[in-house]
Write a protein that holds these residues in place. Structure first.
Motif, PDB file in Angstrom:
ATOM      1  N   PRO A   7      43.851  39.117  27.780  1.00 57.42           N
ATOM      2  CA  PRO A   7      43.430  38.196  28.722  1.00 57.42           C
ATOM      3  C   PRO A   7      44.190  36.820  28.834  1.00 57.42           C
ATOM      4  N   VAL A   8      44.256  36.577  30.105  1.00 60.56           N
ATOM      5  CA  VAL A   8      45.050  35.118  30.250  1.00 60.56           C
ATOM      6  C   VAL A   8      44.659  34.307  31.398  1.00 60.56           C
ATOM      7  N   ARG A   9      44.701  33.259  31.587  1.00 63.93           N
ATOM      8  CA  ARG A   9      44.365  32.576  32.663  1.00 63.93           C
ATOM      9  C   ARG A   9      45.635  32.117  33.229  1.00 63.93           C
ATOM     10  N   VAL A  10      45.859  32.209  34.779  1.00 64.92           N
ATOM     11  CA  VAL A  10      47.220  31.961  35.277  1.00 64.92           C
ATOM     12  C   VAL A  10      46.931  30.894  36.646  1.00 64.92           C
ATOM     13  N   ARG A  11      47.556  30.012  36.450  1.00 63.63           N
ATOM     14  CA  ARG A  11      47.662  29.035  37.749  1.00 63.63           C
ATOM     15  C   ARG A  11      48.220  29.858  38.868  1.00 63.63           C
ATOM     16  N   THR A  12      47.425  30.438  39.874  1.00 64.29           N
ATOM     17  CA  THR A  12      47.810  31.072  40.983  1.00 64.29           C
ATOM     18  C   THR A  12      47.966  30.307  42.201  1.00 64.29           C
ATOM     19  N   GLY A  13      47.582  29.257  42.068  1.00 67.43           N
ATOM     20  CA  GLY A  13      47.458  28.323  43.372  1.00 67.43           C
ATOM     21  C   GLY A  13      45.907  28.460  43.992  1.00 67.43           C
ATOM     22  N   SER A  14      45.091  29.379  43.503  1.00 65.18           N
ATOM     23  CA  SER A  14      43.822  29.817  44.229  1.00 65.18           C
ATOM     24  C   SER A  14      42.855  29.869  43.191  1.00 65.18           C
ATOM     25  N   GLU A  15      41.648  30.538  43.506  1.00 60.42           N
ATOM     26  CA  GLU A  15      40.583  30.400  42.550  1.00 60.42           C
ATOM     27  C   GLU A  15      41.003  31.657  41.665  1.00 60.42           C
ATOM     28  N   ASP A  16      41.849  32.307  41.723  1.00 60.51           N
ATOM     29  CA  ASP A  16      42.162  33.517  41.067  1.00 60.51           C
ATOM     30  C   ASP A  16      42.993  33.255  39.532  1.00 60.51           C
ATOM     31  N   ALA A  17      42.150  32.862  38.629  1.00 60.01           N
ATOM     32  CA  ALA A  17      42.719  32.502  37.284  1.00 60.01           C
ATOM     33  C   ALA A  17      42.443  33.582  36.551  1.00 60.01           C
ATOM     34  N   GLU A  18      41.651  34.211  36.356  1.00 54.67           N
ATOM     35  CA  GLU A  18      41.318  35.297  35.387  1.00 54.67           C
ATOM     36  C   GLU A  18      42.335  36.495  35.664  1.00 54.67           C
ATOM     37  N   SER A  19      43.162  36.789  34.506  1.00 53.06           N
ATOM     38  CA  SER A  19      44.236  37.611  34.688  1.00 53.06           C
ATOM     39  C   SER A  19      44.550  38.381  33.299  1.00 53.06           C
ATOM     40  N   GLN A  20      45.127  39.338  33.314  1.00 52.35           N
ATOM     41  CA  GLN A  20      45.247  40.263  32.124  1.00 52.35           C
ATOM     42  C   GLN A  20      47.034  40.621  32.059  1.00 52.35           C
ATOM     43  N   LEU A  21      47.401  40.425  30.731  1.00 49.19           N
ATOM     44  CA  LEU A  21      48.950  40.904  30.754  1.00 49.19           C
ATOM     45  C   LEU A  21      48.743  42.159  30.298  1.00 49.19           C
ATOM     46  N   VAL A  22      49.713  43.102  30.617  1.00 46.11           N
ATOM     47  CA  VAL A  22      49.587  44.471  30.434  1.00 46.11           C
ATOM     48  C   VAL A  22      51.160  44.789  29.600  1.00 46.11           C
ATOM     49  N   PHE A  23      50.893  45.411  28.353  1.00 42.74           N
ATOM     50  CA  PHE A  23      51.702  45.526  27.695  1.00 42.74           C
ATOM     51  C   PHE A  23      51.824  47.020  27.388  1.00 42.74           C
ATOM     52  N   ALA A  24      52.955  47.593  27.277  1.00 40.66           N
ATOM     53  CA  ALA A  24      53.217  49.180  26.974  1.00 40.66           C
ATOM     54  C   ALA A  24      54.128  49.121  25.854  1.00 40.66           C
ATOM     55  N   ASP A  25      53.669  49.820  24.966  1.00 40.52           N
ATOM     56  CA  ASP A  25      54.412  50.012  23.463  1.00 40.52           C
ATOM     57  C   ASP A  25      54.947  48.459  23.259  1.00 40.52           C
ATOM     58  N   GLY A  26      54.347  47.481  23.446  1.00 38.06           N
ATOM     59  CA  GLY A  26      54.781  46.007  22.900  1.00 38.06           C
ATOM     60  C   GLY A  26      55.577  45.518  23.767  1.00 38.06           C
ATOM     61  N   LEU A  27      55.835  45.936  24.885  1.00 33.94           N
ATOM     62  CA  LEU A  27      56.816  45.195  26.092  1.00 33.94           C
ATOM     63  C   LEU A  27      55.788  45.007  27.296  1.00 33.94           C
ATOM     64  N   LEU A  28      56.014  43.738  27.828  1.00 30.29           N
ATOM     65  CA  LEU A  28      55.209  43.306  28.872  1.00 30.29           C
ATOM     66  C   LEU A  28      55.789  44.064  30.206  1.00 30.29           C
ATOM     67  N   VAL A  29      54.967  44.515  30.731  1.00 28.57           N
ATOM     68  CA  VAL A  29      55.228  45.376  32.029  1.00 28.57           C
ATOM     69  C   VAL A  29      54.478  45.112  33.375  1.00 28.57           C
ATOM     70  N   LEU A  31      51.364  42.012  35.231  1.00 30.24           N
ATOM     71  CA  LEU A  31      50.151  40.842  35.279  1.00 30.24           C
ATOM     72  C   LEU A  31      49.268  41.373  36.161  1.00 30.24           C
ATOM     73  N   LEU A  32      47.926  41.572  36.164  1.00 27.95           N
ATOM     74  CA  LEU A  32      46.932  41.829  36.708  1.00 27.95           C
ATOM     75  C   LEU A  32      46.106  40.581  37.074  1.00 27.95           C
ATOM     76  N   THR A  33      45.708  40.231  38.442  1.00 26.52           N
ATOM     77  CA  THR A  33      44.759  39.217  38.536  1.00 26.52           C
ATOM     78  C   THR A  33      43.284  39.690  39.177  1.00 26.52           C
ATOM     79  N   HIS A  34      42.511  38.988  38.731  1.00 29.42           N
ATOM     80  CA  HIS A  34      41.125  39.447  39.018  1.00 29.42           C
ATOM     81  C   HIS A  34      40.759  38.643  40.439  1.00 29.42           C
TER      82      HIS A  34
END
Length: 90
Positions: A7-29, A31-34
């Motif tokens: 979980p991470v909060r991202v400054r998207t410029g809108s109310e959508d700050a709740e996000s998830q970084l997604v890693f595959a085998d330790g590599l960032l693949v 960014l999903l935003t709620h």
């Protein structure tokens, strides 16, 4: 392949700050935003804010939940030559 969400909060410029970084085998693949309530019928869905490598998709798909998003990401990675999917080295 092992997917891990952080979980991470991202400054998207809108109310959508709740996000998830997604890693595959330790590599960032990815960014999903709620999506927030400002998206009406799509509120609560998850949006591919950015994908890296084979997860990059100009259509910026939306998913009903994180499980659907992870399934989609796994399929994209499995089809990637870098992960031994279709077109990869034997």
């Amino acid at each position: 392949m092992n997917l891990c969400l952080q979980p991470v909060r991202v400054r998207t410029g809108s109310e959508d700050a709740e996000s998830q970084l997604v890693f595959a085998d330790g590599l960032l693949v990815a960014l999903l935003t709620h999506l927030s309530d400002e998206y009406g019928d799509e509120a609560g869905m998850w949006f591919l804010e950015v994908g890296f490598g084979s997860v990059d998709d100009p259509r910026c798909p939306k998913f009903t939940d994180l499980e659907e998003a992870q399934d989609w990401i796994s399929r994209k990675l499995a089809a990637s030559p870098a992960h031994g999917g279709a077109g990869g080295a034997p």
